[in-house]
Scaffold this motif. Sequence first.
Motif, PDB file in Angstrom:
ATOM      1  N   LEU A  23      11.745   4.252   2.297  1.00  0.00           N
ATOM      2  CA  LEU A  23      10.975   4.183   1.060  1.00  0.00           C
ATOM      3  C   LEU A  23      10.197   2.873   0.937  1.00  0.00           C
ATOM      4  O   LEU A  23       9.032   2.868   0.549  1.00  0.00           O
ATOM      5  CB  LEU A  23      11.884   4.370  -0.149  1.00  0.00           C
ATOM      6  N   ALA A  24      10.840   1.759   1.283  1.00  0.00           N
ATOM      7  CA  ALA A  24      10.183   0.455   1.148  1.00  0.00           C
ATOM      8  C   ALA A  24       9.004   0.296   2.100  1.00  0.00           C
ATOM      9  O   ALA A  24       8.065  -0.436   1.799  1.00  0.00           O
ATOM     10  CB  ALA A  24      11.200  -0.664   1.370  1.00  0.00           C
ATOM     11  N   SER A  25       9.040   0.980   3.232  1.00  0.00           N
ATOM     12  CA  SER A  25       7.959   0.833   4.215  1.00  0.00           C
ATOM     13  C   SER A  25       6.917   1.943   4.147  1.00  0.00           C
ATOM     14  O   SER A  25       5.985   1.948   4.946  1.00  0.00           O
ATOM     15  CB  SER A  25       8.542   0.765   5.635  1.00  0.00           C
ATOM     16  N   ASP A  26       7.035   2.859   3.192  1.00  0.00           N
ATOM     17  CA  ASP A  26       6.125   3.994   3.106  1.00  0.00           C
ATOM     18  C   ASP A  26       4.754   3.552   2.582  1.00  0.00           C
ATOM     19  O   ASP A  26       4.625   3.192   1.418  1.00  0.00           O
ATOM     20  CB  ASP A  26       6.711   5.061   2.179  1.00  0.00           C
ATOM     21  N   PRO A  27       3.726   3.574   3.434  1.00  0.00           N
ATOM     22  CA  PRO A  27       2.406   3.114   2.990  1.00  0.00           C
ATOM     23  C   PRO A  27       1.707   4.080   2.039  1.00  0.00           C
ATOM     24  O   PRO A  27       0.768   3.693   1.349  1.00  0.00           O
ATOM     25  CB  PRO A  27       1.627   2.989   4.299  1.00  0.00           C
ATOM     26  N   SER A  28       2.153   5.323   1.989  1.00  0.00           N
ATOM     27  CA  SER A  28       1.477   6.304   1.136  1.00  0.00           C
ATOM     28  C   SER A  28       2.033   6.317  -0.287  1.00  0.00           C
ATOM     29  O   SER A  28       1.481   6.994  -1.150  1.00  0.00           O
ATOM     30  CB  SER A  28       1.606   7.707   1.743  1.00  0.00           C
ATOM     31  N   GLN A  29       3.098   5.596  -0.521  1.00  0.00           N
ATOM     32  CA  GLN A  29       3.709   5.551  -1.841  1.00  0.00           C
ATOM     33  C   GLN A  29       3.844   4.099  -2.278  1.00  0.00           C
ATOM     34  O   GLN A  29       3.713   3.179  -1.493  1.00  0.00           O
ATOM     35  CB  GLN A  29       5.104   6.196  -1.811  1.00  0.00           C
ATOM     36  N   SER A  30       4.137   3.931  -3.549  1.00  0.00           N
ATOM     37  CA  SER A  30       4.340   2.584  -4.075  1.00  0.00           C
ATOM     38  C   SER A  30       5.750   2.512  -4.659  1.00  0.00           C
ATOM     39  O   SER A  30       5.966   2.841  -5.821  1.00  0.00           O
ATOM     40  CB  SER A  30       3.293   2.274  -5.137  1.00  0.00           C
ATOM     41  N   PHE A  31       6.708   2.122  -3.815  1.00  0.00           N
ATOM     42  CA  PHE A  31       8.098   2.030  -4.230  1.00  0.00           C
ATOM     43  C   PHE A  31       8.535   0.577  -4.323  1.00  0.00           C
ATOM     44  O   PHE A  31       8.144  -0.245  -3.492  1.00  0.00           O
ATOM     45  CB  PHE A  31       9.024   2.719  -3.222  1.00  0.00           C
ATOM     46  N   LYS A  32       9.368   0.284  -5.300  1.00  0.00           N
ATOM     47  CA  LYS A  32      10.145  -0.955  -5.335  1.00  0.00           C
ATOM     48  C   LYS A  32      11.583  -0.492  -5.141  1.00  0.00           C
ATOM     49  O   LYS A  32      12.121   0.254  -5.957  1.00  0.00           O
ATOM     50  CB  LYS A  32       9.995  -1.676  -6.666  1.00  0.00           C
ATOM     51  N   VAL A  33      12.205  -0.884  -4.037  1.00  0.00           N
ATOM     52  CA  VAL A  33      13.536  -0.419  -3.681  1.00  0.00           C
ATOM     53  C   VAL A  33      14.542  -1.541  -3.886  1.00  0.00           C
ATOM     54  O   VAL A  33      14.391  -2.633  -3.338  1.00  0.00           O
ATOM     55  CB  VAL A  33      13.587   0.067  -2.221  1.00  0.00           C
TER      56      VAL A  33
END
Length: 149
Positions: A23-33
């Motif tokens: 999740l933290a490395s997903d470039p297509s989404q904006s997650f704060k993990v």
Amino acid sequence: MDRTVVLITGCSSGIGLHLALRLASDPSQSFKVYATLRDLSTQGPLWEAAGSQGCPPGSLETLQLDVQDADSVAAARARVTEGRVDVLVCNAGRGLHGPLEMHSADAVGSVLDVNLVGMVQMLQAFLPDMKRRRSGRILVTGSMGGLMA
């Protein structure tokens, strides 16, 4: 657009560690993990993998959290700087290996404390805000142990 705030328990290894990284490395989404660990001295592999996978700065943070300790749960909740958790992943778990009759009642109780009571404490800490906001998701991981018994 606000980032999706994700808190994952049990990130020292296995599913928790890999989900936090994904999740933290997903470039297509904006997650704060927020990757939580009972013992922060075990966070080395998480940060090594985060570096090799190119997690953007600020996408991953570690928190100390012992799901068996209500004060630890409350302290972790207070450290979520966004003031909300959009996705709660109850992943922390403990297992027993070998025949059940070989384990002490304390060992079995410890498994229940982490896997069941710990999950309930997490829900009690985060669910009220999700209900108030009418927004949020909760994911609970399980064990193959139930299928193998």
